[in-house]
Design an enzyme around this catalytic site. Sequence first.
Site, short mmCIF file in Angstrom:
data_model
loop_
_atom_site.label_atom_id
_atom_site.label_comp_id
_atom_site.label_asym_id
_atom_site.label_seq_id
_atom_site.Cartn_x
_atom_site.Cartn_y
_atom_site.Cartn_z
N PRO A 220 0.82 -1.22 0.00
CA PRO A 220 0.00 0.00 0.00
C PRO A 220 0.86 1.27 0.00
CG PRO A 220 -0.90 -1.61 1.52
CD PRO A 220 0.38 -2.20 1.01
N ALA B 254 18.88 -2.31 -0.03
CA ALA B 254 18.56 -3.26 -1.11
C ALA B 254 19.15 -4.64 -0.85
CB ALA B 254 19.08 -2.71 -2.44
N GLU C 82 9.91 -8.87 -18.10
CA GLU C 82 8.53 -8.47 -17.77
C GLU C 82 8.11 -7.31 -18.66
OE1 GLU C 82 7.86 -7.71 -13.61
OE2 GLU C 82 5.94 -6.69 -13.97
N GLY D 162 -20.47 7.28 -30.44
CA GLY D 162 -21.14 6.82 -29.21
C GLY D 162 -20.99 5.33 -28.97
N GLY E 197 3.99 -2.96 -13.93
CA GLY E 197 5.29 -3.36 -14.48
C GLY E 197 6.28 -2.21 -14.50
#
Length: 380
Positions: A129, A179, A243, A341, A364
């Site tokens: 989050p 890291a 990826e 439309g 990604g």
Amino acid sequence: MRREIFTEEHEAFRDMVRSFIAKEVTPHHEQWERDGVVSRDVWLAAGRQGLLGIDVDERYGGGGNTDFRYYLILDEELARAGAHGPGFAVHNDINGSYLIRLCTEEQKQRWLPGYCSGEIITAIAMTEPSAGSDLQGIKTTAVRDGDDYILNGSKTFISNGILADLVIVVAKTDPSAGAKGVSLLIVERGMTGFERGRNLDKVGLHAQDTAELFFDDVRVPSANLLGEEGMGFIYLMQNLARERLSIGAAAVAGAEAAFERTLEYCKTREAFGRPIGKFQHNRFTLAEMKTELTVARAFTDKCVLADAAGELTAEEAAMLKYWNTELLKTVVDRCVQLYGGYGYMTEYPIAKAYQDARIHTIFGGTTEIMKEIIGRSLGV
Ligand SMILES: Cc1cc2nc3c(=O)[nH]c(=O)nc-3n(C[C@H](O)[C@H](O)[C@H](O)COP(=O)(O)OP(=O)(O)OC[C@H]3O[C@@H](n4cnc5c(N)ncnc54)[C@H](O)[C@@H]3O)c2cc1C
């Protein structure tokens, strides 16, 4: 322009994939969109058809073929069909690379046969989050306790999150090491303390399950550590180019399909006594899109070949992802305009393509992060 990166075997595979999608995916997709998730049956069908774990060794039930183009063909055809429900790309193109490269022999025997048959559906959980682009800011921790890790934290926006039986979780095993303190742990369905939140309600990709995951004192055996402790961040960086190649390749295929569909529409829909494609503004719009797609296709195929030769750089993959996903966004937007439309009615595939396209410049790695990667490589 004729594409020059595929052999007859690739084209035969593409035909097989098209038949598979026509039989096993398209007839069910609207129901899956209503359900917010695909059925497990399509995973099993894909497993039977040999579409999962193509690059996994045959000893574990895989296809034994490491040519990444087979996955890209599957990605392209799903994108062309507007079939965003089955999360095969996450499973095959992304998660498979981690499992094949990092699993011990014991782990391979435990997981890869189910991974190839579709009985074990996988997800990868990086985003939290409070940390998406800034992956080093994750708060999920895995603290060693005897032979186990005690996992605590939460993840969000996880593709295949509801269906997943096996989740590659990115966690900090040494929060003081930056890291270098990040590791990858495999969390399995049913582990005590592992809960799923709701299936998230999205703007598009309605047949794709995307979920929150919660880890509350989950005891993960050290036998479920993927690769070496502390190497997680490096493993992630090594896999991100692939990826981004997948996302970029699927994006241009989806944009081409939207364009082709719209071109047909412009030839048949009439206004003021003639097909709308005959108005110069619309003809120019179509001409611009065709040109942009042709240029993007050339770069995409060059990247596919570079990847096959082991030469695709992180910067090139970032360029591809940035360019193709932004192009997809503008192409579907212009196509909706050409539909008038009807382009706003979700019963029309172009409207769904519009909804489904939006996420591509975000997941990604966002377009801004892609530009950061490219910019840094320029020494500025
Ligand atoms: C449908 C869907 C599926 C997803 N699937 C997965 C999944 O399977 N697994 C997983 O781990 N995650 C997944 N994600 C998460 C996705 O990768 C993140 O949403 C994405 O990386 C962006 O992170 P964020 O949402 O936290 O945005 P933030 O990082 O908060 O970014 C917000 C904005 O700030 C910009 N920004 C951030 N940093 C910089 C910077 N340095 N310079 C300039 N601009 C910056 C961003 O570009 C963006 O515009 C998925 C997301 C969605 C919506």
